[in-house]
Design a protein around this motif. Structure first.
Motif, PDB file in Angstrom:
ATOM      1  N   ALA A 224      66.697 -56.623 -83.143  1.00  0.00           N
ATOM      2  CA  ALA A 224      66.987 -57.408 -84.110  1.00  0.00           C
ATOM      3  C   ALA A 224      67.849 -58.374 -84.036  1.00  0.00           C
ATOM      4  CB  ALA A 224      67.615 -56.559 -85.270  1.00  0.00           C
TER       5      ALA A 224
ATOM      6  N   ARG B 215      63.310 -58.618 -88.177  1.00  0.00           N
ATOM      7  CA  ARG B 215      64.532 -57.518 -88.396  1.00  0.00           C
ATOM      8  C   ARG B 215      65.820 -58.260 -88.089  1.00  0.00           C
ATOM      9  NH1 ARG B 215      62.898 -52.039 -85.199  1.00  0.00           N
ATOM     10  NH2 ARG B 215      64.280 -51.172 -86.878  1.00  0.00           N
TER      11      ARG B 215
ATOM     12  N   GLU C 150      64.717 -55.495 -92.930  1.00  0.00           N
ATOM     13  CA  GLU C 150      63.477 -55.768 -92.228  1.00  0.00           C
ATOM     14  C   GLU C 150      62.554 -56.313 -93.547  1.00  0.00           C
ATOM     15  OE1 GLU C 150      60.420 -53.510 -89.289  1.00  0.00           O
ATOM     16  OE2 GLU C 150      61.667 -52.330 -90.626  1.00  0.00           O
ATOM     17  N   ASN C 151      62.074 -57.599 -92.977  1.00  0.00           N
ATOM     18  CA  ASN C 151      61.233 -58.389 -93.989  1.00  0.00           C
ATOM     19  C   ASN C 151      61.935 -58.537 -95.347  1.00  0.00           C
ATOM     20  OD1 ASN C 151      59.407 -58.831 -91.786  1.00  0.00           O
ATOM     21  ND2 ASN C 151      58.240 -56.852 -92.310  1.00  0.00           N
TER      22      ASN C 151
ATOM     23  N   TRP D 212      69.926 -51.530 -83.851  1.00  0.00           N
ATOM     24  CA  TRP D 212      68.411 -52.050 -84.020  1.00  0.00           C
ATOM     25  C   TRP D 212      68.536 -52.980 -82.793  1.00  0.00           C
ATOM     26  CZ3 TRP D 212      66.337 -53.691 -89.174  1.00  0.00           C
ATOM     27  CH2 TRP D 212      65.892 -52.370 -90.050  1.00  0.00           C
TER      28      TRP D 212
END
Length: 156
Positions: free
Chosen positions: A76, A19, A41-42, A73
């Motif tokens: 992250a 993330r 994300e990814n 987040w």
């Protein structure tokens, strides 16, 4: 340098796992700044956010955008392209080590272009907002990739 990426990770492939939140703040004149965030994300864009800054200088606006990114987040990695300009201030916050990074120029396409474009687009929005996007032009290695943003509504 505390916030520099290891040489072997200086590619956009680093955004393909985990993330990440890329943030940028831009000014609209008269001391009005807006910050934007691209949440990945990814390797996939999951969320786009914008929010007017309370700060009235570029340095403070960038610092505010970094702090905001960690609230969007919390676990992250956060990326901000102005870190070299404010590194002396950030060095006084050792808790940011390993969580905050400066994307090298080779790492900036397309996600940094996206967050910068959104921060410019959102300057006229007076409240926090979430966005959707579409590619307008693919751009090139030397030009900014263009995006069309559409508001999704007020951010929580």
């Amino acid at each position: 340098m505390l916030f520099r990426v290891a040489v072997e990770n200086r590619t956009t492939a680093v955004f393909g796992t985990g993330r990440h939140v890329l943030v940028d703040a831009s000014g609209a004149g008269q001391g009005r700044y807006c910050m934007a965030a691209v949440c990945l994300e990814n390797g996939e864009v999951v969320q786009l956010h914008s929010k007017p800054c309370e700060a009235f200088s570029s340095v403070l606006a960038e610092q505010e955008s970094i702090e905001w990114a960690f609230t969007l987040w919390p676990h992250a990695l956060v990326w901000n392209d102005c870190i070299p300009a404010i590194e002396a201030v950030l060095d006084q916050q050792p808790a940011l080590a390993g969580q905050l990074y400066w994307p090298t120029p080779r790492m900036r396409k397309p996600f940094h272009d996206m967050v910068h474009s959104l921060s410019v687009k959102a300057r006229g929005v007076a409240i926090p907002a979430q966005w959707n996007y579409a590619f307008t032009t693919p751009g090139s290695a030397r030009s900014i990739i263009d995006f069309t943003f559409k508001p999704l509504g007020n951010a929580p």
